[in-house]
Design an enzyme around this catalytic site. Sequence first.
Site, PDB file in Angstrom:
ATOM      1  N   SER A   1      -4.108  66.004  21.193  1.00 56.44           N
ATOM      2  CA  SER A   1      -5.080  66.254  22.188  1.00 56.44           C
ATOM      3  C   SER A   1      -6.091  65.165  22.462  1.00 56.44           C
ATOM      4  O   SER A   1      -6.466  64.174  21.554  1.00 56.44           O
ATOM      5  CB  SER A   1      -6.133  67.399  21.798  1.00 56.44           C
ATOM      6  OG  SER A   1      -5.506  68.574  21.961  1.00 56.44           O
TER       7      SER A   1
ATOM      8  N   HIS B   1     -12.721  69.326  23.716  1.00 58.14           N
ATOM      9  CA  HIS B   1     -12.544  70.364  22.570  1.00 58.14           C
ATOM     10  C   HIS B   1     -12.288  69.388  21.166  1.00 58.14           C
ATOM     11  O   HIS B   1     -12.384  69.941  20.295  1.00 58.14           O
ATOM     12  CB  HIS B   1     -11.200  71.001  23.013  1.00 58.14           C
ATOM     13  CG  HIS B   1      -9.795  70.704  22.355  1.00 58.14           C
ATOM     14  ND1 HIS B   1      -9.216  70.403  23.521  1.00 58.14           N
ATOM     15  CD2 HIS B   1      -9.241  70.669  21.343  1.00 58.14           C
ATOM     16  CE1 HIS B   1      -7.970  70.069  22.981  1.00 58.14           C
ATOM     17  NE2 HIS B   1      -7.992  70.165  21.793  1.00 58.14           N
TER      18      HIS B   1
ATOM     19  N   ASP C   1     -12.037  70.115  30.179  1.00 58.30           N
ATOM     20  CA  ASP C   1     -11.532  69.534  28.703  1.00 58.30           C
ATOM     21  C   ASP C   1     -11.792  67.989  28.667  1.00 58.30           C
ATOM     22  O   ASP C   1     -10.658  67.363  28.501  1.00 58.30           O
ATOM     23  CB  ASP C   1     -10.326  70.115  28.358  1.00 58.30           C
ATOM     24  CG  ASP C   1     -10.028  69.926  26.894  1.00 58.30           C
ATOM     25  OD1 ASP C   1     -11.075  69.561  26.087  1.00 58.30           O
ATOM     26  OD2 ASP C   1      -9.129  70.126  26.248  1.00 58.30           O
TER      27      ASP C   1
HETATM   28  N1  ARG Z   1      -5.128  71.625  21.525  1.00 58.48           N
HETATM   29  C1  ARG Z   1      -4.079  70.649  20.783  1.00 58.48           C
HETATM   30  C2  ARG Z   1      -4.867  69.412  20.059  1.00 58.48           C
HETATM   31  O1  ARG Z   1      -5.878  69.577  19.856  1.00 58.48           O
HETATM   32  C3  ARG Z   1      -3.023  70.068  22.002  1.00 58.48           C
HETATM   33  C4  ARG Z   1      -2.078  71.194  22.277  1.00 58.48           C
HETATM   34  C5  ARG Z   1      -1.059  70.751  23.147  1.00 58.48           C
HETATM   35  N2  ARG Z   1      -0.259  71.595  23.237  1.00 58.48           N
HETATM   36  C6  ARG Z   1       0.878  71.681  24.065  1.00 58.48           C
HETATM   37  N3  ARG Z   1       1.947  72.297  23.890  1.00 58.48           N
HETATM   38  N4  ARG Z   1       0.965  70.720  24.807  1.00 58.48           N
HETATM   39  O2  ARG Z   1      -4.292  68.783  19.590  1.00 58.48           O
END
Ligand code: ARG
Length: 269
Positions: free
Chosen positions: A224, A75, A128
């Site tokens: 992420s 992503h 992912d």
């Molecule tokens: N989707 C987020 C990013 O793109 C990471 C989210 C992780 N969230 C969590 N509560 N561990 O950076």
Amino acid sequence: MRSTSYATLGAFVLVLAVPTSAAADGSVIGGNPVRVSESPWVVALASHDRFGTERSGQFCGGVLVGRSTVVTAAHCLSKEVLGVPWQQVRDLRIVIGRDNLAGRGGQELKAANVWVNPRYDSWTNEGDMAVLRLEKPAGRPAIQIAGRGDAAYRPGTGATVYGWGDTTGEGSYATALRSAGVNVLEDSVCAGAYPGSADGTYKPASMLCAGEPRGGRDACQGDSGGPLVVGGRLVGLVSWGTGCGQAGHPGVYTRASALLPAVSQHGAD
Ligand code: ARG
């Protein structure tokens, strides 16, 4: 991901934690600063073009798993995050060995090849993962991926997550690398928390659940693609969650063992 904030990603990454119920203890809310030299396999994905020069253009984390191979989250290379298809990002860089994103330490390498899992499902978040082959070896130690069945995946195991992402859940992105200690949790905890919603659906075969039952320590936006580590082995990549550090909503990681086929097929060594 989808949930909270792609918008804030425009700003970028970082790590850990939010606060809700936790006491105002620095180590709980935000994790602690760490040296890249002690975790040389943590890298940042960056584009000045898309995200500006402040903070080196960082927008996600990644992990060096071979001399010239980096893994990250699929992503991170999506149009939602980048604003354009990744092929149109002219200056995608892998930042290696830079503790402070405001500085110029370490090196910035290009990717000679980018593989984004074509089976990544942005609804459930399954699959992912992406594999980047570097233009040349990073010259730093890589981390080993814990194989399936490794005790490192056992619930109750202490793990550490690393990143330059949001330290508050409100868009305060870190400039220095941080880490936070979390625990590997039972699959049933994430299955119960994430039975299927707009944020994602927990799939135990390819995802790993980690956090703190009462919240407090967690990854957050901008982290992420970065590593979740147990005893010097990689067990997960930061993937998604509802909010950050909230009780009852642990972090969900791409299970590192699920990366192995893609790394041997698309990695460099
Ligand atoms: N989707 C987020 C990013 O793109 C990471 C989210 C992780 N969230 C969590 N509560 N561990 O950076």
